[in-house]
Design a protein around this motif. Structure first.
Motif, mmCIF file in Angstrom:
data_model
loop_
_atom_site.group_PDB
_atom_site.id
_atom_site.type_symbol
_atom_site.label_atom_id
_atom_site.label_comp_id
_atom_site.label_asym_id
_atom_site.label_seq_id
_atom_site.Cartn_x
_atom_site.Cartn_y
_atom_site.Cartn_z
ATOM 1 N N GLY A 626 -49.586 10.392 25.536
ATOM 2 C CA GLY A 626 -49.308 9.696 26.758
ATOM 3 C C GLY A 626 -48.034 9.160 26.783
ATOM 4 N N GLN A 627 -47.106 9.537 25.839
ATOM 5 C CA GLN A 627 -45.841 8.784 25.569
ATOM 6 C C GLN A 627 -44.750 10.188 25.806
ATOM 7 N N ASP A 628 -43.681 9.627 26.177
ATOM 8 C CA ASP A 628 -42.590 10.883 26.373
ATOM 9 C C ASP A 628 -42.125 11.184 24.954
ATOM 10 N N THR A 629 -42.385 12.571 24.621
ATOM 11 C CA THR A 629 -42.240 12.893 23.079
ATOM 12 C C THR A 629 -41.022 13.936 23.455
ATOM 13 N N GLY A 630 -40.210 14.052 24.344
ATOM 14 C CA GLY A 630 -39.057 14.851 24.479
ATOM 15 C C GLY A 630 -39.556 16.419 25.084
ATOM 16 N N THR A 631 -40.673 16.753 25.204
ATOM 17 C CA THR A 631 -41.263 17.933 25.468
ATOM 18 C C THR A 631 -40.812 18.350 26.870
ATOM 19 N N GLN A 632 -40.471 17.275 27.881
ATOM 20 C CA GLN A 632 -40.133 17.844 29.147
ATOM 21 C C GLN A 632 -38.621 17.628 29.543
ATOM 22 N N GLY A 633 -37.851 17.783 28.319
ATOM 23 C CA GLY A 633 -36.508 17.756 28.505
ATOM 24 C C GLY A 633 -35.712 16.422 28.978
ATOM 25 N N GLY A 634 -36.373 15.245 28.464
ATOM 26 C CA GLY A 634 -35.724 14.333 28.596
ATOM 27 C C GLY A 634 -34.816 13.886 27.460
ATOM 28 N N GLU A 635 -34.146 12.703 27.733
ATOM 29 C CA GLU A 635 -32.891 12.489 26.486
ATOM 30 C C GLU A 635 -33.411 11.801 25.404
ATOM 31 N N MET A 636 -32.946 12.228 24.276
ATOM 32 C CA MET A 636 -33.198 11.786 23.106
ATOM 33 C C MET A 636 -32.102 11.513 22.059
ATOM 34 N N ARG A 637 -32.300 10.495 21.290
ATOM 35 C CA ARG A 637 -31.347 10.465 20.051
ATOM 36 C C ARG A 637 -32.305 10.208 18.867
ATOM 37 N N LEU A 638 -31.451 10.777 17.971
ATOM 38 C CA LEU A 638 -32.267 10.836 16.666
ATOM 39 C C LEU A 638 -31.836 9.817 15.817
ATOM 40 N N LEU A 640 -31.407 8.079 11.909
ATOM 41 C CA LEU A 640 -30.917 8.623 10.482
ATOM 42 C C LEU A 640 -32.306 8.927 9.916
ATOM 43 N N ALA A 641 -33.434 8.354 10.058
ATOM 44 C CA ALA A 641 -34.594 8.806 9.414
ATOM 45 C C ALA A 641 -35.300 10.085 10.052
ATOM 46 N N ASP A 642 -34.902 10.297 11.361
ATOM 47 C CA ASP A 642 -35.304 11.631 11.969
ATOM 48 C C ASP A 642 -34.432 12.635 11.401
ATOM 49 N N ARG A 643 -33.196 12.388 11.549
ATOM 50 C CA ARG A 643 -32.406 13.380 10.837
ATOM 51 C C ARG A 643 -32.859 13.866 9.398
ATOM 52 N N TRP A 644 -33.043 12.923 8.422
ATOM 53 C CA TRP A 644 -33.506 13.097 7.290
ATOM 54 C C TRP A 644 -34.725 13.853 7.110
ATOM 55 N N ILE A 645 -35.669 13.580 7.983
ATOM 56 C CA ILE A 645 -36.925 14.019 7.745
ATOM 57 C C ILE A 645 -36.864 15.486 8.330
ATOM 58 N N LEU A 646 -35.946 15.824 9.238
ATOM 59 C CA LEU A 646 -36.052 17.142 9.768
ATOM 60 C C LEU A 646 -35.078 18.014 8.686
ATOM 61 N N GLU A 701 -33.749 6.542 21.913
ATOM 62 C CA GLU A 701 -34.203 6.491 20.179
ATOM 63 C C GLU A 701 -35.736 6.736 20.216
ATOM 64 N N LYS A 702 -36.437 5.869 20.840
ATOM 65 C CA LYS A 702 -37.694 5.929 20.736
ATOM 66 C C LYS A 702 -38.325 7.355 21.142
ATOM 67 N N CYS A 703 -37.822 7.885 22.040
ATOM 68 C CA CYS A 703 -38.205 9.238 22.104
ATOM 69 C C CYS A 703 -37.899 10.528 21.253
ATOM 70 N N GLY A 704 -36.909 10.179 20.753
ATOM 71 C CA GLY A 704 -36.182 11.095 19.640
ATOM 72 C C GLY A 704 -37.356 10.887 18.359
ATOM 73 N N THR A 705 -37.697 9.597 17.969
ATOM 74 C CA THR A 705 -38.563 9.548 17.203
ATOM 75 C C THR A 705 -39.973 10.007 17.180
ATOM 76 N N ARG A 706 -40.524 9.794 18.370
ATOM 77 C CA ARG A 706 -41.623 10.384 18.838
ATOM 78 C C ARG A 706 -41.735 11.906 18.664
ATOM 79 N N HIS A 707 -40.631 12.299 19.259
ATOM 80 C CA HIS A 707 -40.713 13.940 19.210
ATOM 81 C C HIS A 707 -40.542 14.504 17.732
ATOM 82 N N THR A 708 -39.865 13.670 16.862
ATOM 83 C CA THR A 708 -39.651 13.919 15.394
ATOM 84 C C THR A 708 -40.962 13.925 14.935
ATOM 85 N N LEU A 709 -41.684 12.745 14.945
ATOM 86 C CA LEU A 709 -43.025 12.552 14.617
ATOM 87 C C LEU A 709 -43.906 13.515 14.735
ATOM 88 N N VAL A 710 -44.239 13.942 15.862
ATOM 89 C CA VAL A 710 -45.114 14.916 16.341
ATOM 90 C C VAL A 710 -44.604 16.435 15.725
#
Length: 921
Positions: A626-638, A640-646, A701-710
């Motif tokens: 139910g959250q914005d995970t960046g799948t609809q083309g929204g703005e995302m910012r990753l 350090l942790a996101d970039r590291w895990i990727l 930033e939150k969207c970037g992390t949710r996107h990376t998480l999932v």
């Protein structure tokens, strides 16, 4: 998702969906990839060896299907001639009926009836293991198509002179009344005797002494052999001895086979009852005197006094007669290898009979060349040496068996005994121009089960018809098998494939090790250490396990031993582990070694791994559904942790591809485990929290992390799926929507490929700095017994500008996970108070200890631990200094004790250093 992971709730349902939807059938697209399931016996049930190999094959099949290959896992079962016939005969015996009472046709009807109703247990168990076999193409070695292939091969080989009928020695089971293969003979050391017998020289000049472990066979002796260079007997070569009890004279011959150092240096030669003697007899043109009936009783070739006696009864009488004639020199206790039939337990006799043989030499030559030229690769490569050794010393293959269940030999005889080989009787009459006046009877024997198994790679695909499947999937990609059947099955498939398909049957042979118990012992029913894979999957109480293992059919002493071993190993029964935990354990154990120790501790650990993955998925869903995970083309910012895990994910993907390509399932499993447990669950899910819950964090930033998480979780599920199919499917069904991926099943997802654009070395280096900082504080807390939630003052010494920059950029991560109360950057001239220290690169992380701990209480606690450790260390060192213990204890026990001493010494050193540090506060 359910709150807790319950394998029972998902496994059967998911498999039924896969099978009903035809998910295991070839896609018809992409490069072909095919594995042939080594056909288990139709009488069999799943054992740990099956579970191990099937897990590895299924991992490869699922991996290649997800990579877009046109994938077929061809399954089926072997008719298991001797084993199946015995099962049905035992059932009939309970009703007081023998197969001979029924006759051949009626008995075979009973076998087919048994197969229909009871012979499919192992297929059900294979489904429980999650195997992605295309069940719509399941074959049976006795089905119509495979039977046609067997007949075709036999006739063609016979017409080329590569199959013949001849009288030779075979392994004979006197209970089954049939020849058996070497694989069906179990030789174990037993206590016996060595009888030394005197054979008088015919000229009256003395006697020779021969030694034998089977005195009854002397009735069939046709020579005494000595070594040609043995000075003791050279003058006797060419003379004769009187063979006692028989009235026959036999020659003294010279042969290099004789070992002058063993016994008296004289060897009795019985060509019809010993394989080595048969070879000696062939070299010297000795007569073959068979003294046994099919049930190992003395026949009419022997003196009348012994005829009709059972072999061991005859042995006792022969020894008594030798003693009465003063021809028994002595009897020695002697340990010897006794060959017994694996089905009956009867002592196997070398027996001279008419049998059908394949002339193996001409077939072996191209099969040897195929491996030499690299058309087939063995993995590990050293098994090719075993293959060459067997193939270069190959003997003709006995393919006939004297039973009723199996492929009946397509040969007919007229009243004069002439042989006519054809596909059926009508063809035999046409082929050999026989009119209706010639009466024909078909050979009563059937073919060795290994004969039909040798055709498995092409017969299952429709040969001799040139089917689309044969064209697409032959040669197959890899054979996964055990080292014990490299000759019996692997080599014969290569020979037959090259002969009838003009190509090898597979490109690679991956040879697995042997599953043993945690102590390295071979699993056997008599030891009470056998594990049933289904018991590990479903769990079983101690009561039910004892009832299953002690059936009342064994000797009471053995029943008692098995019960004791079971109670010791499983005092509380076996808990439910689920299929995925078992499969991942087996994959993690699949090293390139020969023997593999299966420890319940490992499967328990991987059951925890399943729980960890399940709980991680629940956390991800709670923060992404139910959250914005960046799948609809929204703005995302990753972050350090996101970039590291990727970046870590790309490294893991590359490593898994590499290891699976080299059949290092253990290393692939290790990479996946470490990434999942440590990188993703232990670190990334924690590093996400300050981003997801922080007040001053942007939506991007939150969207970037949710996107990376999932998205990382979704890719991780795909990576794990070949080894852990059920749990990954169940989680993926929940994760696919927030991840923004399509498909009805994870089976339709592409296996992840590394994206070099996401590899970020700088991010990995920076986050490693952050982790080291956090771990340094955690280690000091643990060593000093400081409460995890207590904020700590931190002093940083010898910091570089890069350290300051990294801290400032990642203060949120460090503050959330390490809880520093305050932070002070010390100058070089500053003298810090007495502190606990950790290194972050070259920077010193200091925690002043004054006021943080109860000095006296901590010193007392450490002193108590040190005293206890010193006592345990002294006991272990005393044990290792005991020469008797080191000499007598198993090497594994000694090695384990030495490793324990090394661990205790290191621990003691750390405790003493800690004690010294606290005293100085």
């Amino acid at each position: 998702m359910e709150k807790t992971y319950d394998p029972h709730a998902i496994e059967r349902r998911i498999y039924a969906e896969w099978e009903s939807q035809g998910r295991f059938a070839p896609s018809g697209q992409g490069e072909p990839y095919c594995i042939m399931l080594p056909p288990p016996n139709v009488t069999g049930t799943l054992h740990m060896g099956h579970a191990f190999q099937d897990t590895l094959m299924d991992t490869l099949i699922r991996y290649h299907r997800m990579r877009g290959h046109n994938t077929l896992w061809q399954g089926g079962t072997d008719h298991a001639g001797i084993a199946t016939q015995m099962v049905v005969e035992r059932q009939l015996a309970r009703d007081g009926i023998s197969r001979h009472d029924l006759g051949r046709e009626a008995f075979l009807d009973k076998v087919w009836e048994w197969r229909e109703h009871s012979g499919n247990e192992i297929q059900k168990q294979l489904r429980r293991m999650g195997t992605a076999i295309d069940w719509s193409r399941e074959r049976f070695t006795m089905d119509e198509g495979l039977s046609q292939a067997v007949t075709e091969v036999f006739v063609r080989l016979y017409d080329e002179g590569l199959i013949y009928r001849g009288k030779r020695l075979v392994n004979w089971d006197p209970v089954l009344h049939t020849a058996v293969s070497d694989l069906e003979v179990l030789s174990e050391e037993e206590q016996g005797h060595l009888w030394h017998l005197r054979y008088p020289l015919s000229d009256g000049s003395g006697h020779l002494v021969v030694a034998t472990t089977r005195p009854e066979t002397m009735l069939g002796d046709t020579a005494v052999a000595v070594h040609p260079e043995d000075e003791r007997y050279r003058h006797l070569i060419g003379k004769t001895v009187d063979l006692p009890l028989t009235g026959r004279q036999i020659p003294v011959i010279a042969d290099d086979y004789v070992d002058p150092e063993f016994g008296s240096g004289c060897v009795k030669i019985t060509p019809a009852h010993d394989f080595n003697d048969y070879a000696v007899g062939s070299r010297h043109d000795l007569p073959l005197i068979n003294i046994f009936t099919v049930d190992a009783c003395i026949n009419d070739e022997a003196p009348e006094a012994y005829r009709g006696m059972e072999r061991y009864e005859a042995r006792r009488k022969i020894i008594a007669d030798f003693e009465a004639l003063d021809l028994l020199e002595r009897i020695d206790d002697h340990k010897l290898m006794v060959p017994r039939g694996d089905r009956t337990g009867a002592v196997i006799e070398p027996f001279l009979t008419d049998q059908w043989y394949v002339k193996a030499g001409p077939l072996a030559e191209p099969a040897i060349k195929a491996v030499e030229d690299g058309q087939i690769r063995f993995v590990p490569e050293n098994w090719s040496k075993t293959y060459f050794e067997w193939m270069r010393n190959i003997q003709d293959w006995c393919i006939s068996r004297q039973i009723w269940w199996g492929h009946r030999i397509p040969a007919w005889y007229d009243q004069q005994g002439n042989i006519y080989v054809a596909r059926d009787e009508a063809e035999a009459r046409e082929k050999y121009s026989l009119d209706a006046s010639v009466t024909l009877r078909q050979d009563a024997d059937v073919l060795d089960t290994w004969f039909s198994s040798a055709l498995w790679p092409f017969s299952t695909l429709g040969w001799p018809e040139q089917t689309p499947e044969l064209k697409t999937f032959y040669p197959t990609s890899v054979l996964v098998t055990g080292f014990d059947i490299i000759f019996f099955w692997v080599a014969r498939m290569i020979m037959m494939g090259l002969k009838f398909m003009d190509d090898v049957p597979f490109r690679e042979v991956y040879v697995t090790g042997l599953i043993r118990d945690a102590e390295g012992q071979k699993m056997s029913k008599s030891k009470g250490n056998v594990l049933d894979p289904i018991d590990l999957i479903d769990g079983i109480s101690l009561e039910d396990l004892l009832a299953k293992r002690t059936t009342g059919l064994m000797q009471p002493q053995m029943e008692k031993r098995i019960a004791q071993a079971t109670k010791k190993q499983f005092p509380d029964g076996i808990p439910t582990f689920g299929t995925d935990a078992l499969r991942f354990t087996l994959a993690a154990l699949a090293s390139s070694g020969r023997d593999i120790k299966f420890d319940l501790g490992r499967i328990e650990g991987y059951r925890n791994f399943c729980n960890k993955l399940w709980n991680a998925a629940r956390y991800v869903l709670m923060n992404t559904e139910g959250q914005d995970t960046g799948t609809q083309g929204g703005e995302m910012r990753l972050s350090l942790a996101d970039r590291w895990i990727l970046s870590r994910l790309q490294n893991t993907i590359s490593e898994v591809h590499r290891q699976l390509g080299e059949y290092r399932f253990d290393l692939a499993a290790k990479s996946l485990y470490e990434f999942t447990w440590y990188d993703y669950c232990d670190w990334y899910l924690e590093l996400c929290k300050p981003v997801l819950t922080g007040e001053n964090v942007s939506d991007e930033e939150k969207c970037g992390t949710r996107h990376t998480l999932v998205s990382v979780l979704e890719q991780l599920l795909c990576l794990l799926h070949p080894m852990m199919p059920y749990i990954t499917e169940a989680i993926w069904q929940q994760v696919k929507t927030p991840a923004g991926v399509d498909g009805e099943t994870i089976l339709q997802r592409a296996y992840p490929e590394a994206d070099t654009a996401l590899t970020d070395t700088a991010a990995e280096q920076e986050l490693e700095w952050v982790k080291t900082f956090i771990l340094g504080m955690r280690r000091i807390r643990a060593e000093m017994d400081i409460a995890p939630g207590k904020p700590l003052p931190v002093l940083l010494q010898n910091a570089q500008p890069a350290d300051r920059q990294r801290y400032e950029a990642n203060a949120a991560f460090i503050g959330f996970l390490a809880r520093p109360e305050s932070l002070t950057w010390l100058e070089d001239a500053d003298t810090p108070p007495e502190s606990a220290m950790a290194l972050v690169g070259e920077m010193r992380l200091l925690i002043p200890l004054a006021g943080l701990i109860d000095k006296d209480a901590e010193l007392a606690r450490l002193a108590k631990e040190i005293a206890k450790l010193e006592k345990n260390l002294e006991q272990s060192e005393t044990r290792l200094n005991n020469e008797s213990f080191v000499a007598r204890a198993p090497a594994e026990v000694v090695d384990k004790e030495r490793a324990r001493v090394a661990e205790m010494r290191n621990a003691l050193q750390e405790l003493q250093a800690q004690h010294s540090k606290i005293r100085q506060i």
